[in-house]
Design an enzyme around this catalytic site. Structure first.
Site, PDB file in Angstrom:
ATOM      1  N   HIS A 116       0.845  -1.201   0.000  1.00 49.50           N
ATOM      2  CA  HIS A 116       0.000   0.000   0.000  1.00 49.50           C
ATOM      3  C   HIS A 116       0.877   1.247   0.000  1.00 49.50           C
ATOM      4  CE1 HIS A 116      -3.587   2.423   1.321  1.00 49.50           C
ATOM      5  NE2 HIS A 116      -2.626   3.153   1.883  1.00 49.50           N
ATOM      6  N   GLU A 117       1.872   1.276   0.873  1.00 47.59           N
ATOM      7  CA  GLU A 117       2.740   2.456   0.959  1.00 47.59           C
ATOM      8  C   GLU A 117       3.657   2.576  -0.266  1.00 47.59           C
ATOM      9  OE1 GLU A 117       2.119   4.645   3.064  1.00 47.59           O
ATOM     10  OE2 GLU A 117       0.730   3.423   4.234  1.00 47.59           O
ATOM     11  N   HIS A 127       1.737   4.268  -2.954  1.00 41.29           N
ATOM     12  CA  HIS A 127       1.710   5.725  -2.770  1.00 41.29           C
ATOM     13  C   HIS A 127       2.962   6.367  -3.364  1.00 41.29           C
ATOM     14  CE1 HIS A 127      -1.941   6.477  -0.633  1.00 41.29           C
ATOM     15  NE2 HIS A 127      -1.625   5.768   0.442  1.00 41.29           N
ATOM     16  N   GLU A 176      -6.281   6.755  -1.447  1.00 45.04           N
ATOM     17  CA  GLU A 176      -6.258   5.591  -0.560  1.00 45.04           C
ATOM     18  C   GLU A 176      -6.850   4.373  -1.253  1.00 45.04           C
ATOM     19  OE1 GLU A 176      -4.719   5.280   2.315  1.00 45.04           O
ATOM     20  OE2 GLU A 176      -4.033   7.332   2.013  1.00 45.04           O
TER      21      GLU A 176
END
Length: 397
Positions: A164-165, A168, A263
């Site tokens: 997830h990070e 980003h 997100e």
């Protein structure tokens, strides 16, 4: 710009984000205009509204380069020192493979499998379950994970959070959100400055003008002041306050719009990296309502996997709800939702409390005995049998 797949959604989102970011930057000039209105009213208190609007516009043109330079300097300072400021607030420290082999290997394997440059890895000593990515260029990129997250999640779930990070970082979300937070901070700073300037002014009822609290005096002026001019000053102040409030609200809305849309894309990017939607779902369910970082500012919480801080009726919530994120993963990634999850430590604690409570109900405490306990029964004598009538010193009488 139509979007049909993950990558076209990312490209479309970037285009819209740049437009929103430009609009966010323009709010600085709205605040400068509002400040110019307040300044003109302070300098000339007996003019019509048209006078204030015209001169404030001229002031805005004159102050335009200075406002731009000030905002640019603010951004440059944040560009070089934002990571140091975040580390100072959160207490995150860089870790090596030798210090955290499990976490380091999970991140390294993800990066190698996708050909992604590995960011720095930081660990934050906190029982909260959260993680966030920061950095404005390849040398600054870093992912910070809390010790609570490392203890509560299994390897697949941690890998999903790291994915997830990483998404980003890959999508440019980190740079955009850091810049958005910086510009929103500029808007908030100048908004508060001008609002304080306004509250420092008071309407002089005797003279029909505006004066600062430091320069108020008891001297009265003539009563033949220009009522039309006084009314113009009041309207100019009302417009200035409305612009300040509007600029602050819009800066928050733009910042939240940037965060919420990204997100969902980061969740999808994590599934693309790990090929495991269930791991992302269970990670979100475990993190749900357990991600509060006690000493972190709102700007740091906006960068996290989940931000449990909610605004009025969720209007200012920076993240979509966990339910909506899980629903998207179930619908589009084929995952399975187990529902809200309890951590093993919480389950063990609940079971222990329940066992103690039930044991207390089944086995009542023994009644007090002996001459000093208030009981009417005689105290037990060592060596006495339960059925014998004789004690060690002869028969009982």
């Amino acid at each position: 710009m139509a979007a049909y797949g993950l990558y076209t959604h990312i490209a479309s989102n970037k285009f819209r984000s740049m437009l929103l970011l430009a609009g966010l930057f323009l709010l600085i000039y709205v605040l400068v205009f509002a400040g110019a209105l307040v300044g003109e009213v302070f300098a000339n208190s007996d003019r019509p509204l048209n006078y204030y609007l015209t001169h404030a516009s001229r002031d805005l043109v004159a102050a335009f380069p200075y406002a731009t330079i000030a905002a640019a300097v603010w951004i440059v300072i944040a560009y070089f020192f934002h990571q140091n400021m975040i580390d100072a607030v959160t207490g995150g420290e860089s870790v090596t493979r030798q210090q955290e082999p499990r976490l380091y290997n999970l991140l390294e394997n993800l990066c190698i499998s996708r050909g992604i440059p590995m960011p720095k890895l930081k660990l934050m000593d906190s029982p909260a379950l959260n993680a966030f990515a920061t950095g404005l260029n390849r040398r600054q990129y870093s992912i910070t994970v809390t010790t609570g997250l490392l203890q509560a999640l299994n390897d697949q779930e941690i890998e999903a959070v790291l994915g997830h990070e990483l998404t980003h970082i890959r999508n440019g979300d980190v740079q955009l959100m850091v810049v958005a937070v910086i510009i929103a901070g500029v808007v908030g700073f100048f908004g508060e400055l001008f609002f304080r300037m306004f509250t420092n002014l008071s309407w002089n009822s005797s003279g029909g003008g505006w004066s600062s609290s430091s320069s108020r005096s008891s001297s009265s002026s003539s009563s033949d002041h220009d009522s039309k001019g006084g009314g113009g000053a009041v309207l100019a102040i009302v417009i200035a306050v409305a612009l300040i409030v509007l600029a602050w609200l819009l800066s928050q809305v733009v910042k939240l719009a940037l965060s919420r849309s990204r997100e969902l894309l980061a969740d999808a990017g994590s599934v693309e990296l790990t090929k495991n939607p269930d791991a992302m779902i269970t990670a979100l369910r475990k993190i749900e309502n357990r991600g509060e970082l006690p000493g972190a500012t709102s700007a740091v919480m906006e960068l996290c996997v989940d931000n449990p801080r909610e605004g009025f009726a969720d209007l200012f919530a920076t993240h979509p709800s966990v339910d909506s994120r899980v629903k998207a993963l179930v619908q589009f990634a084929g995952g399975h939702d187990p529902g809200p999850l309890a951590l093993p430590s919480e389950t063990a604690s609940d079971q222990t409390d329940a066992a103690e409570e039930s044991a207390g109900e089944r086995i009542p405490p023994p009644p007090p005995r002996g001459p000093w306990s208030g009981s009417s029964e005689p105290a037990a004598i060592p060596g006495a049998g339960s059925t014998s009538s004789n004690g060690p010193w002869g028969p009982h009488r």
